[in-house]
Design a protein around this motif. Structure first.
Motif, PDB file in Angstrom:
ATOM      1  N   ALA A  23       0.288  10.202   4.294  1.00 58.22           N
ATOM      2  CA  ALA A  23       1.509  10.896   3.874  1.00 58.22           C
ATOM      3  C   ALA A  23       2.635   9.900   3.627  1.00 58.22           C
ATOM      4  N   GLU A  24       2.705   8.872   4.467  1.00 58.16           N
ATOM      5  CA  GLU A  24       3.726   7.843   4.262  1.00 58.16           C
ATOM      6  C   GLU A  24       3.485   7.108   2.941  1.00 58.16           C
ATOM      7  N   ARG A  25       2.234   6.751   2.665  1.00 57.60           N
ATOM      8  CA  ARG A  25       1.935   6.077   1.395  1.00 57.60           C
ATOM      9  C   ARG A  25       2.280   6.983   0.217  1.00 57.60           C
ATOM     10  N   SER A  26       1.972   8.264   0.337  1.00 60.07           N
ATOM     11  CA  SER A  26       2.296   9.219  -0.732  1.00 60.07           C
ATOM     12  C   SER A  26       3.799   9.346  -0.929  1.00 60.07           C
ATOM     13  N   ALA A  27       4.539   9.357   0.172  1.00 59.91           N
ATOM     14  CA  ALA A  27       5.997   9.470   0.073  1.00 59.91           C
ATOM     15  C   ALA A  27       6.593   8.219  -0.572  1.00 59.91           C
ATOM     16  N   VAL A  28       6.042   7.061  -0.257  1.00 60.06           N
ATOM     17  CA  VAL A  28       6.524   5.830  -0.888  1.00 60.06           C
ATOM     18  C   VAL A  28       6.271   5.899  -2.397  1.00 60.06           C
ATOM     19  N   ALA A  29       5.102   6.382  -2.789  1.00 56.90           N
ATOM     20  CA  ALA A  29       4.800   6.537  -4.221  1.00 56.90           C
ATOM     21  C   ALA A  29       5.739   7.564  -4.859  1.00 56.90           C
ATOM     22  N   ALA A  30       6.010   8.661  -4.160  1.00 53.98           N
ATOM     23  CA  ALA A  30       6.890   9.705  -4.692  1.00 53.98           C
ATOM     24  C   ALA A  30       8.306   9.189  -4.877  1.00 53.98           C
ATOM     25  N   ARG A  31       8.722   8.273  -4.014  1.00 60.18           N
ATOM     26  CA  ARG A  31      10.081   7.718  -4.103  1.00 60.18           C
ATOM     27  C   ARG A  31      10.293   6.977  -5.431  1.00 60.18           C
ATOM     28  N   ARG A  32       9.216   6.511  -6.034  1.00 61.65           N
ATOM     29  CA  ARG A  32       9.346   5.851  -7.339  1.00 61.65           C
ATOM     30  C   ARG A  32       9.672   6.858  -8.446  1.00 61.65           C
ATOM     31  N   GLU A  33       9.339   8.121  -8.204  1.00 56.47           N
ATOM     32  CA  GLU A  33       9.531   9.172  -9.208  1.00 56.47           C
ATOM     33  C   GLU A  33      10.776  10.018  -8.956  1.00 56.47           C
ATOM     34  N   ALA A  34      11.179  10.115  -7.698  1.00 64.29           N
ATOM     35  CA  ALA A  34      12.303  10.987  -7.340  1.00 64.29           C
ATOM     36  C   ALA A  34      12.981  10.426  -6.095  1.00 64.29           C
ATOM     37  N   PRO A  35      14.283  10.598  -5.980  1.00 63.93           N
ATOM     38  CA  PRO A  35      14.949  10.118  -4.770  1.00 63.93           C
ATOM     39  C   PRO A  35      14.476  10.898  -3.540  1.00 63.93           C
ATOM     40  N   LEU A  36      14.279  10.178  -2.450  1.00 59.66           N
ATOM     41  CA  LEU A  36      13.875  10.809  -1.188  1.00 59.66           C
ATOM     42  C   LEU A  36      14.793  10.328  -0.079  1.00 59.66           C
ATOM     43  N   ASN A  37      14.990  11.181   0.890  1.00 57.77           N
ATOM     44  CA  ASN A  37      15.756  10.855   2.074  1.00 57.77           C
ATOM     45  C   ASN A  37      15.123   9.626   2.737  1.00 57.77           C
ATOM     46  N   PRO A  38      15.843   8.515   2.846  1.00 54.66           N
ATOM     47  CA  PRO A  38      15.264   7.324   3.483  1.00 54.66           C
ATOM     48  C   PRO A  38      14.805   7.584   4.914  1.00 54.66           C
ATOM     49  N   LEU A  39      15.478   8.499   5.613  1.00 54.56           N
ATOM     50  CA  LEU A  39      15.078   8.809   6.980  1.00 54.56           C
ATOM     51  C   LEU A  39      13.733   9.535   7.025  1.00 54.56           C
ATOM     52  N   ALA A  40      13.363  10.221   5.959  1.00 52.25           N
ATOM     53  CA  ALA A  40      12.051  10.871   5.904  1.00 52.25           C
ATOM     54  C   ALA A  40      10.952   9.814   5.932  1.00 52.25           C
ATOM     55  N   LEU A  41      11.150   8.733   5.196  1.00 45.73           N
ATOM     56  CA  LEU A  41      10.160   7.654   5.185  1.00 45.73           C
ATOM     57  C   LEU A  41      10.099   6.956   6.534  1.00 45.73           C
ATOM     58  N   ILE A  42      11.249   6.718   7.130  1.00 47.24           N
ATOM     59  CA  ILE A  42      11.269   6.081   8.455  1.00 47.24           C
ATOM     60  C   ILE A  42      10.587   6.983   9.471  1.00 47.24           C
ATOM     61  N   TYR A  43      10.849   8.292   9.385  1.00 51.28           N
ATOM     62  CA  TYR A  43      10.225   9.242  10.307  1.00 51.28           C
ATOM     63  C   TYR A  43       8.696   9.146  10.213  1.00 51.28           C
ATOM     64  N   LEU A  44       8.159   9.129   9.008  1.00 51.30           N
ATOM     65  CA  LEU A  44       6.707   9.042   8.846  1.00 51.30           C
ATOM     66  C   LEU A  44       6.163   7.750   9.440  1.00 51.30           C
ATOM     67  N   ASN A  45       6.856   6.649   9.216  1.00 44.94           N
ATOM     68  CA  ASN A  45       6.409   5.376   9.764  1.00 44.94           C
ATOM     69  C   ASN A  45       6.414   5.414  11.282  1.00 44.94           C
ATOM     70  N   ARG A  46       7.479   5.918  11.856  1.00 45.30           N
ATOM     71  CA  ARG A  46       7.580   5.986  13.308  1.00 45.30           C
ATOM     72  C   ARG A  46       6.584   6.990  13.878  1.00 45.30           C
ATOM     73  N   LEU A  47       6.336   8.073  13.151  1.00 45.04           N
ATOM     74  CA  LEU A  47       5.391   9.077  13.632  1.00 45.04           C
ATOM     75  C   LEU A  47       3.984   8.502  13.735  1.00 45.04           C
ATOM     76  N   SER A  48       3.571   7.676  12.786  1.00 45.03           N
ATOM     77  CA  SER A  48       2.226   7.093  12.889  1.00 45.03           C
ATOM     78  C   SER A  48       2.142   6.203  14.127  1.00 45.03           C
ATOM     79  N   ASP A  49       3.211   5.454  14.433  1.00 41.89           N
ATOM     80  CA  ASP A  49       3.234   4.656  15.663  1.00 41.89           C
ATOM     81  C   ASP A  49       3.134   5.564  16.890  1.00 41.89           C
ATOM     82  N   HIS A  50       3.893   6.638  16.857  1.00 43.95           N
ATOM     83  CA  HIS A  50       3.919   7.585  17.981  1.00 43.95           C
ATOM     84  C   HIS A  50       2.528   8.159  18.222  1.00 43.95           C
ATOM     85  N   LEU A  51       1.881   8.593  17.155  1.00 45.49           N
ATOM     86  CA  LEU A  51       0.564   9.205  17.315  1.00 45.49           C
ATOM     87  C   LEU A  51      -0.474   8.188  17.784  1.00 45.49           C
ATOM     88  N   PHE A  52      -0.336   6.928  17.382  1.00 43.85           N
ATOM     89  CA  PHE A  52      -1.243   5.896  17.869  1.00 43.85           C
ATOM     90  C   PHE A  52      -1.115   5.748  19.388  1.00 43.85           C
TER      91      PHE A  52
END
Length: 190
Positions: free
Chosen positions: A138-167
């Motif tokens: 989902a994080e990789r997809s969001a990074v790709a989507a950011r190239r097409e449309a503006p995204l909340n930068p905190l959404a990307l940080i949340y995904l990155n931190r969430l993968s750490d959390h789940l690990f």
């Protein structure tokens, strides 16, 4: 409160889907992929919850499930104003901060890593690892989507931190479910 009277609308029959502001994008648009991957991650967490029995990990997973709906709404809300409001859900710094506090607290109870671990383990650990891998997608997809449309930068940080959390959560659950499975490099080469 959301109210859904009708599940099928037929509005997506031509291969597009609606965003929160009523605009439409193709179902294969990178933003659609990111939203779908977040939904899949949420479903994987639901599966993990069927296996995780300890109260604190269950509470963390339940909070994350709710936040993933917030994240999906955030991704589905076009625009460059990332301030949340009563009508607009956005991921906020406090949600990221909570994930970081929980990671730190869980890490205090775990032995330091001395090897890579396999995404396995009892008591729901394998299922949490699966959710982590889907969050990474989902994080990789969001990074790709950011190239097409503006995204909340905190959404990307949340995904990155969430993968750490789940690990770290998977490690914690594995500790209580029989232990972690360590990677043994080249073990099957003969």
């Amino acid at each position: 409160m959301v109210k859904l009277n009708k599940i099928y609308t037929r509005t997506g029959d031509n291969g597009d889907t609606g965003l929160a502001d009523g605009s439409r994008i193709a179902k294969d648009h990178p933003l659609s992929a990111a939203i779908g991957d977040v939904d899949e991650a949420n479903s994987a967490i639901g599966v993990a919850l069927r296996h995780v029995t300890a109260e604190r990990p269950r509470a963390m997973l339940a909070a994350i499930q709710n936040e993933l709906f917030d994240l999906g709404a955030d991704l589905a809300t076009p625009g460059e104003d990332y301030a949340p409001s009563e009508m607009v859900l956005r991921i906020v710094q406090a949600q990221i901060d909570r994930l970081e506090r929980e990671v730190d607290a869980m890490n205090e109870t775990l032995e330091p890593l001395r090897s890579f671990i396999l995404p396995a383990g009892g008591g729901g650990a394998a299922e949490v690892h699966l959710a982590r891998a889907i969050v990474r997608r989902a994080e990789r997809s969001a990074v790709a989507a950011r190239r097409e449309a503006p995204l909340n930068p905190l959404a990307l940080i949340y995904l990155n931190r969430l993968s750490d959390h789940l690990f770290v959560l998977a490690r914690l659950v594995a500790k209580d479910g029989g232990g972690e499975t360590l990677w043994q490099p080249g073990a099957t080469r003969g």
